[in-house]
Each structure stands twice: as structure tokens, then as C-alpha cells.
Design a protein around this motif. Structure first.
Motif, PDB file in Angstrom:
ATOM      1  N   SER A   1       7.381  -3.731 -10.579  1.00  0.00           N
ATOM      2  CA  SER A   1       8.539  -3.083  -9.961  1.00  0.00           C
ATOM      3  C   SER A   1       8.139  -1.897  -9.093  1.00  0.00           C
ATOM      4  CB  SER A   1       9.534  -2.638 -11.033  1.00  0.00           C
ATOM      5  OG  SER A   1       8.896  -1.770 -11.958  1.00  0.00           O
ATOM      6  N   ARG A   2       7.075  -1.179  -9.480  1.00  0.00           N
ATOM      7  CA  ARG A   2       6.582  -0.055  -8.657  1.00  0.00           C
ATOM      8  C   ARG A   2       5.064  -0.100  -8.637  1.00  0.00           C
ATOM      9  NH1 ARG A   2       9.355   2.679  -5.106  1.00  0.00           N
ATOM     10  NH2 ARG A   2       8.642   4.779  -5.657  1.00  0.00           N
ATOM     11  N   PHE A   3       4.497   0.136  -7.475  1.00  0.00           N
ATOM     12  CA  PHE A   3       3.044   0.134  -7.351  1.00  0.00           C
ATOM     13  C   PHE A   3       2.653   0.899  -6.087  1.00  0.00           C
ATOM     14  CE2 PHE A   3       4.583  -3.526  -5.034  1.00  0.00           C
ATOM     15  CZ  PHE A   3       3.856  -3.480  -3.848  1.00  0.00           C
ATOM     16  N   HIS A   4       1.376   1.239  -6.008  1.00  0.00           N
ATOM     17  CA  HIS A   4       0.808   1.842  -4.811  1.00  0.00           C
ATOM     18  C   HIS A   4       0.189   0.739  -3.949  1.00  0.00           C
ATOM     19  CE1 HIS A   4       1.403   5.944  -6.243  1.00  0.00           C
ATOM     20  NE2 HIS A   4       0.891   5.586  -7.419  1.00  0.00           N
ATOM     21  N   LEU A   5       0.511   0.753  -2.670  1.00  0.00           N
ATOM     22  CA  LEU A   5       0.024  -0.265  -1.745  1.00  0.00           C
ATOM     23  C   LEU A   5      -1.105   0.284  -0.888  1.00  0.00           C
ATOM     24  CD1 LEU A   5       0.252  -3.062  -0.362  1.00  0.00           C
ATOM     25  CD2 LEU A   5       1.976  -2.051   1.155  1.00  0.00           C
ATOM     26  N   ILE A   6      -2.227  -0.410  -0.888  1.00  0.00           N
ATOM     27  CA  ILE A   6      -3.327  -0.134   0.044  1.00  0.00           C
ATOM     28  C   ILE A   6      -3.394  -1.335   0.977  1.00  0.00           C
ATOM     29  CG2 ILE A   6      -5.798   0.290   0.284  1.00  0.00           C
ATOM     30  CD1 ILE A   6      -5.769   1.432  -2.566  1.00  0.00           C
ATOM     31  N   ILE A   7      -3.142  -1.114   2.256  1.00  0.00           N
ATOM     32  CA  ILE A   7      -2.974  -2.224   3.182  1.00  0.00           C
ATOM     33  C   ILE A   7      -3.917  -2.097   4.378  1.00  0.00           C
ATOM     34  CG2 ILE A   7      -1.063  -1.064   4.414  1.00  0.00           C
ATOM     35  CD1 ILE A   7       0.200  -3.899   4.719  1.00  0.00           C
ATOM     36  N   LEU A  63       0.367   4.055 -12.145  1.00  0.00           N
ATOM     37  CA  LEU A  63       1.023   2.887 -11.562  1.00  0.00           C
ATOM     38  C   LEU A  63      -0.005   1.857 -11.082  1.00  0.00           C
ATOM     39  CD1 LEU A  63       3.939   4.419  -9.438  1.00  0.00           C
ATOM     40  CD2 LEU A  63       4.111   3.132 -11.578  1.00  0.00           C
ATOM     41  N   PRO A  64       0.359   0.577 -11.096  1.00  0.00           N
ATOM     42  CA  PRO A  64      -0.545  -0.455 -10.574  1.00  0.00           C
ATOM     43  C   PRO A  64      -0.821  -0.259  -9.096  1.00  0.00           C
ATOM     44  CG  PRO A  64       1.257  -1.437 -11.828  1.00  0.00           C
ATOM     45  CD  PRO A  64       1.608   0.001 -11.627  1.00  0.00           C
ATOM     46  N   VAL A  65      -1.852  -0.960  -8.607  1.00  0.00           N
ATOM     47  CA  VAL A  65      -2.270  -0.888  -7.209  1.00  0.00           C
ATOM     48  C   VAL A  65      -2.333  -2.300  -6.651  1.00  0.00           C
ATOM     49  CG1 VAL A  65      -4.066  -0.122  -5.599  1.00  0.00           C
ATOM     50  CG2 VAL A  65      -3.668   1.147  -7.732  1.00  0.00           C
ATOM     51  N   LEU A  66      -1.815  -2.480  -5.443  1.00  0.00           N
ATOM     52  CA  LEU A  66      -1.957  -3.740  -4.723  1.00  0.00           C
ATOM     53  C   LEU A  66      -2.752  -3.491  -3.449  1.00  0.00           C
ATOM     54  CD1 LEU A  66      -1.313  -6.741  -4.116  1.00  0.00           C
ATOM     55  CD2 LEU A  66       0.801  -5.944  -3.000  1.00  0.00           C
ATOM     56  N   ILE A  67      -3.856  -4.211  -3.299  1.00  0.00           N
ATOM     57  CA  ILE A  67      -4.662  -4.192  -2.076  1.00  0.00           C
ATOM     58  C   ILE A  67      -4.318  -5.468  -1.319  1.00  0.00           C
ATOM     59  CG2 ILE A  67      -6.995  -4.090  -1.120  1.00  0.00           C
ATOM     60  CD1 ILE A  67      -7.876  -2.977  -3.905  1.00  0.00           C
ATOM     61  N   HIS A  78      -9.656 -10.949   5.373  1.00  0.00           N
ATOM     62  CA  HIS A  78     -10.910 -10.261   5.746  1.00  0.00           C
ATOM     63  C   HIS A  78     -11.093  -9.001   4.878  1.00  0.00           C
ATOM     64  CE1 HIS A  78     -11.389 -12.828   9.249  1.00  0.00           C
ATOM     65  NE2 HIS A  78     -10.130 -12.637   9.542  1.00  0.00           N
ATOM     66  N   LEU A  79     -10.010  -8.267   4.639  1.00  0.00           N
ATOM     67  CA  LEU A  79     -10.095  -7.098   3.760  1.00  0.00           C
ATOM     68  C   LEU A  79     -10.417  -7.536   2.328  1.00  0.00           C
ATOM     69  CD1 LEU A  79      -9.695  -4.027   3.401  1.00  0.00           C
ATOM     70  CD2 LEU A  79      -7.303  -4.519   2.841  1.00  0.00           C
ATOM     71  N   ALA A  80      -9.767  -8.610   1.875  1.00  0.00           N
ATOM     72  CA  ALA A  80     -10.047  -9.116   0.524  1.00  0.00           C
ATOM     73  C   ALA A  80     -11.521  -9.473   0.374  1.00  0.00           C
ATOM     74  CB  ALA A  80      -9.170 -10.338   0.237  1.00  0.00           C
ATOM     75  N   GLY A  81     -12.096 -10.070   1.418  1.00  0.00           N
ATOM     76  CA  GLY A  81     -13.510 -10.438   1.378  1.00  0.00           C
ATOM     77  C   GLY A  81     -14.433  -9.237   1.289  1.00  0.00           C
TER      78      GLY A  81
END
Length: 390
Positions: free
Chosen positions: A307-313, A373-377, A382-385
Motif C-alpha cells: 500500500s505504501r513504498f518508496h519508489l526508485i525509478i 517502508l518497502p522499496v520498489l526499483i 536495463h536498470l534491473a540488469g
């Protein structure tokens, strides 16, 4: 022409499972591979893009291609095709098909690179079955380019391009789409002489907390949910089951299908990262990784994330910056933008007035508030790699 110079290896492949789609085609291929291997079969797999190593694109009879074998294949392709100046992907597919023809296997699972109609993999003249996963707007410069033969409606045009993999007499198994997109798929199937099998018309799959209730003309199956999170992965697994059930070249039991659904893994698709140097930077937090980068992927991620997380994009500049930010807006406690190494990327301002810039993912993790809080990358394969090796 390049394949002709190499002795037409694409005409000597084991039965082919050919998969297109905007999102979900890679996961569908992962489910197909897992189900076929659960049956005890040897399976070649061609996927793209790779995340960490180029070798990921070619899996021979269950194992990633070895460096020495890959080097030899690419040397053959580039030497023979020097005058043709093949693209990166054309050379890759030529090497892939050459390897698939040389090494014995029971089936090939082949993922379309981009679109379908003009994709390099579509040199294939036949297959056991073709499949189309979910549809969405992506790669607009290629797939929405002016074409008098194609539908004007954007999603129908995307469907038209994906359904270009239809082959004479071969089942074309699809998810359920809006009416205009479905019409485009059926039209392409009719032109090719393929046999369409469309979800909710020719087969169905009801996804619930208890599993997948699948049904087609052969009967009903009660199947488990995938280990990969999200209802969209259950949809992808259902498409893989439907593809297996609508072809007659390779026999796979319901038990193997169920085992494959549970056992399939596909990196950077809402993957919770395990212990390692990257997650050690934020002890006690969940860290998730996803390579999705278009609105359809953003909507799928939004249905799975906490429901809530920090986004690194980190997102390529040629992608829509709102594709993820929009669907995820109500979930994000903060947004940090990072560059995608070696690529032209969106700056932080593209992701809204509160987004901050960070030089890389480790720096972004270090800058997080101490709230647990959880983190989503997310934002790019290409970033995932870049992050998976960490």
C-alpha cells in the motif's frame, strides 16, 4: 537472406511455441518452459532483452549457452553476413536459430523481440502454436508508424502487429482484448489461415485466491497459482496452458502444467530481492525489482505492490515518464530518479515536482528515511540488469 546463407536453420527446428505481446510474453515463455521441462522434455528458449549477460538470450536444452559456443556461432553469423550488415537483433536471432538447429531438443520457446509482423523471429514459416499475451501501447515509433494496411485505432494497430506472427494452419491463442483489438487479431488470423483461440470465446480461466479454474473444449482443469506474484502472472500462466492445450505436436500432462506454474521463475518481474550487498543497505526492508516501463505494466505493478513504498525509478528518455508514476502515485511515499547507466534517461523533473535525483540506486537507498517502508526499483529492464548483480 542471412539465414539462407547459413543453410536455413530456421527450417530445422523442433516444434516451436512462438509468443508475442506488449507485456507478459517473457513470463508466458517462462511458464511454457517450466511446464515442458516438468514433462521431462528438452527445451530451447529464445528471450530478449537480456538483463545481466547476453547469454541469457539463448537457452539450449535447459542451459544458458556457453561463452565458447556463443562466440563460435556469432563468428559464423557475422562472417557470412558481413555484406548484409545485419542489426544486433538479426545477428542474435540468426545465431539462436543456428544453435537450435544444431542441438537436439523436443521443443523451442521463442519470444518475439518487438511487434511481431516484422520481427526477425517471424521468419519462421510454421509452429506448433503461436500466442499473444497482454496488449498495451509501447514502442509507438515502430508499431504506430503510418501504414495504410493497418487499423487506425492505436490498440487495434498494436494487435494487428502482434498477430502478424499468425501462421497457416497453426493455432493463434490470445488473451481477451477490447473489441477492436480482437477484430484485428481475428483479421490477421484469417489472412494467414491460422486458427484463432481467444480467451472467453474459445477458452477461459478464472483466477481466484484458491487457484486458476481453466476450461476449454477438452474439459476443465483446477490449477495452482504461480509463485510469481500478481494476478497478471496467473493470466500469463493460463495463456501458456491454453497454448499447450490448443496444439498437438508436444504432449504435456495437467500434472506437468501445474508443476510448471508453481516452479516458473522470471527475474525482474515483481521480484523480491534476496539477501545481498544491495538489500543489506536497507536492513529490515522489503526490496522489489521490476523492469516494466509502459502503462500496461504500471497498472499491473499497481495491483501487486504494498500500500505504501518508496519508489526508485530509472526510465529511458524515449519512454512515457507517466507510465509508472501515474498508476503508482497513490502508493509512493517518495520518488527518487536515477540514471540508467549508458542510456539517455529521464531527469527527476519528469516524474513530478516532489521527485528527487540520485546518482545511482545504492545512493538512493542510502537517502531513504528510516521508516521501514518497502522499496520498489523499477522503470527499465536495463536498470534491473544493473541492479541484479548487486
Amino acid at each position: 537472406e542471412l539465414l539462407n546463407l547459413l543453410g536455413d536453420p530456421y527450417l530445422r527446428l523442433p516444434p516451436v511455441f512462438h509468443v508475442a505481446g506488449t507485456n507478459g510474453k517473457g513470463s508466458t515463455c517462462a511458464f511454457l518452459r517450466a511446464m515442458l521441462e516438468a514433462q521431462g522434455l528438452r527445451v530451447h528458449v529464445a528471450t530478449s532483452p537480456h538483463l545481466v549477460r547476453y547469454n541469457e538470450r539463448i537457452r539450449l536444452a535447459g542451459k544458458l549457452i556457453a561463452d565458447e559456443h556463443l562466440a563460435d556461432l556469432l563468428a559464423q553469423v557475422l562472417d557470412v553476413g558481413e555484406a548484409l550488415a545485419p542489426s544486433f537483433f538479426e545477428a542474435t536471432i540468426a545465431a539462436t536459430f543456428l544453435s537450435f538447429a544444431e542441438v537436439e531438443a523436443d521443443a523451442c520457446v521463442i519470444e518475439v523481440g518487438l511487434g511481431g509482423r516484422f520481427d526477425a523471429t517471424n521468419v519462421l514459416e510454421s509452429a506448433a502454436v503461436c500466442g499473444i499475451a497482454s496488449l498495451g501501447i509501447d514502442h509507438e515509433a515502430f508499431l504506430l508508424a503510418p501504414d495504410a494496411e493497418a487499423p487506425a485505432d492505436p490498440l487495434a494497430r498494436i494487435a494487428f502487429e502482434k498477430a502478424g506472427i499468425a501462421k497457416p494452419g497453426v493455432p493463434l491463442v490470445c488473451q481477451a482484448y477490447p473489441a477492436q483489438a480482437t477484430k484485428a487479431v481475428i483479421g490477421q488470423a484469417m489472412v494467414a489461415g491460422a486458427r484463432p483461440a481467444i480467451r472467453d470465446l474459445d477458452w477461459s480461466a478464472q483466477v481466484s485466491a484458491g487457484g486458476i479454474a481453466y476450461h476449454d473444449r477438452h474439459g476443465a482443469l483446477a490449477l495452482p497459482l504461480p509463485a510469481m506474484p500478481g494476478a497478471h502472472q496467473a493470466d500469463n500462466a493460463s495463456l501458456a496452458v491454453a497454448m499447450l492445450r490448443h496444439q498437438q505436436m508436444v504432449a504435456v500432462s495437467p500434472e506437468a502444467m501445474a508443476q510448471g506454474i508453481v516452479g516458473a521463475r522470471w527475474p525482474a518481474r515483481m521480484q523480491r530481492l534476496g539477501d545481498g550487498p544491495l538489500t543489506d543497505m536497507v536492513p529490515g526492508r522489503e526490496v522489489w525489482l521490476d523492469g516494466g516501463h509502459n502503462p500496461d505494466a504500471g497498472a499491473a505493478i499497481a495491483r501487486v505492490v504494498p500500500s505504501r513504498f518508496h519508489l526508485i525509478i530509472g526510465m529511458l528518455a524515449n519512454k512515457d515518464a507517466a507510465a509508472l508514476i501515474g498508476p503508482l502515485a497513490s502508493h509512493t511515499a517518495s520518488v527518487q530518479a536515477v540514471p540508467v547507466p549508458g542510456k539517455d534517461s529521464h531527469a527527476a523533473a519528469a516524474f513530478g515536482p516532489t521527485a528527487k535525483a540520485a546518482p545511482d540506486v545504492p545512493a538512493a537507498l542510502t537517502a531513504l528515511p528510516d521508516d521501514g517502508l518497502p522499496v520498489l526499483i523499477a522503470g527499465s529492464p536495463h536498470l534491473a540488469g544493473e541492479e541484479l548483480p548487486l
